[in-house]
Design a protein around this motif. Structure first.
Motif, PDB file in Angstrom:
ATOM      1  N   ALA A  23       4.142 -73.821  19.965  1.00  0.00           N
ATOM      2  CA  ALA A  23       4.790 -74.985  19.351  1.00  0.00           C
ATOM      3  C   ALA A  23       5.000 -74.777  17.856  1.00  0.00           C
ATOM      4  O   ALA A  23       6.051 -75.125  17.313  1.00  0.00           O
ATOM      5  N   THR A  28       7.792 -77.470  16.816  1.00  0.00           N
ATOM      6  CA  THR A  28       7.758 -78.666  17.651  1.00  0.00           C
ATOM      7  C   THR A  28       6.304 -78.989  17.994  1.00  0.00           C
ATOM      8  O   THR A  28       5.386 -78.452  17.392  1.00  0.00           O
ATOM      9  N   TYR A  32       5.162 -81.349  23.853  1.00  0.00           N
ATOM     10  CA  TYR A  32       6.551 -81.140  24.269  1.00  0.00           C
ATOM     11  C   TYR A  32       6.673 -79.830  25.044  1.00  0.00           C
ATOM     12  O   TYR A  32       7.268 -79.794  26.128  1.00  0.00           O
ATOM     13  N   LEU A  41       9.072 -82.735  31.795  1.00  0.00           N
ATOM     14  CA  LEU A  41      10.213 -83.001  30.924  1.00  0.00           C
ATOM     15  C   LEU A  41      11.355 -82.084  31.341  1.00  0.00           C
ATOM     16  O   LEU A  41      11.119 -80.970  31.796  1.00  0.00           O
ATOM     17  N   PRO A  44      14.924 -78.251  27.479  1.00  0.00           N
ATOM     18  CA  PRO A  44      15.369 -78.789  26.186  1.00  0.00           C
ATOM     19  C   PRO A  44      16.861 -78.619  25.930  1.00  0.00           C
ATOM     20  O   PRO A  44      17.592 -78.024  26.719  1.00  0.00           O
TER      21      PRO A  44
END
Length: 95
Positions: A23, A28, A32, A41, A44
């Motif tokens: 990350a 980020t 995430y 999720l 991206p």
């Protein structure tokens, strides 16, 4: 896990990086990255996908394509996978 997340996790683990380390390199949050890897999720945006591809030495266009396939509705996802995945799998970036 989806194919995109599985690939990203595999590349991270090959380098011996924690979620936090990956990350930080991607600018980020570890939550995430964890969500992407676990498939909770969606893959991206193209911009973040390009950063991931560069970090792990993967072909940007193929990784973006893989992300879009994973975002496709379940009804057509299998057909898209058959049409876009080469038998050799995802190639690494050219030098």
């Amino acid at each position: 896990m989806n194919r995109f997340g599985t690939l990203i996790r595999q590349k991270r683990m090959e380098r011996g990086w924690s979620l936090k380390q990956a990350a930080e390199r991607l600018l980020t949050f570890k939550g995430y990255i964890c969500g992407i890897e676990r498939g909770t999720l969606n893959p991206p945006s193209p911009r973040m996908t390009q950063r991931i591809a560069k970090l792990y030495g993967l072909d940007e266009e193929q990784l973006i394509l893989l992300g879009y396939v994973e975002k496709a509705p379940m009804k057509i996802r299998g057909e898209l996978r058959r049409r876009v995945y080469s038998p050799s799998g995802l190639r690494t970036a050219s030098a």
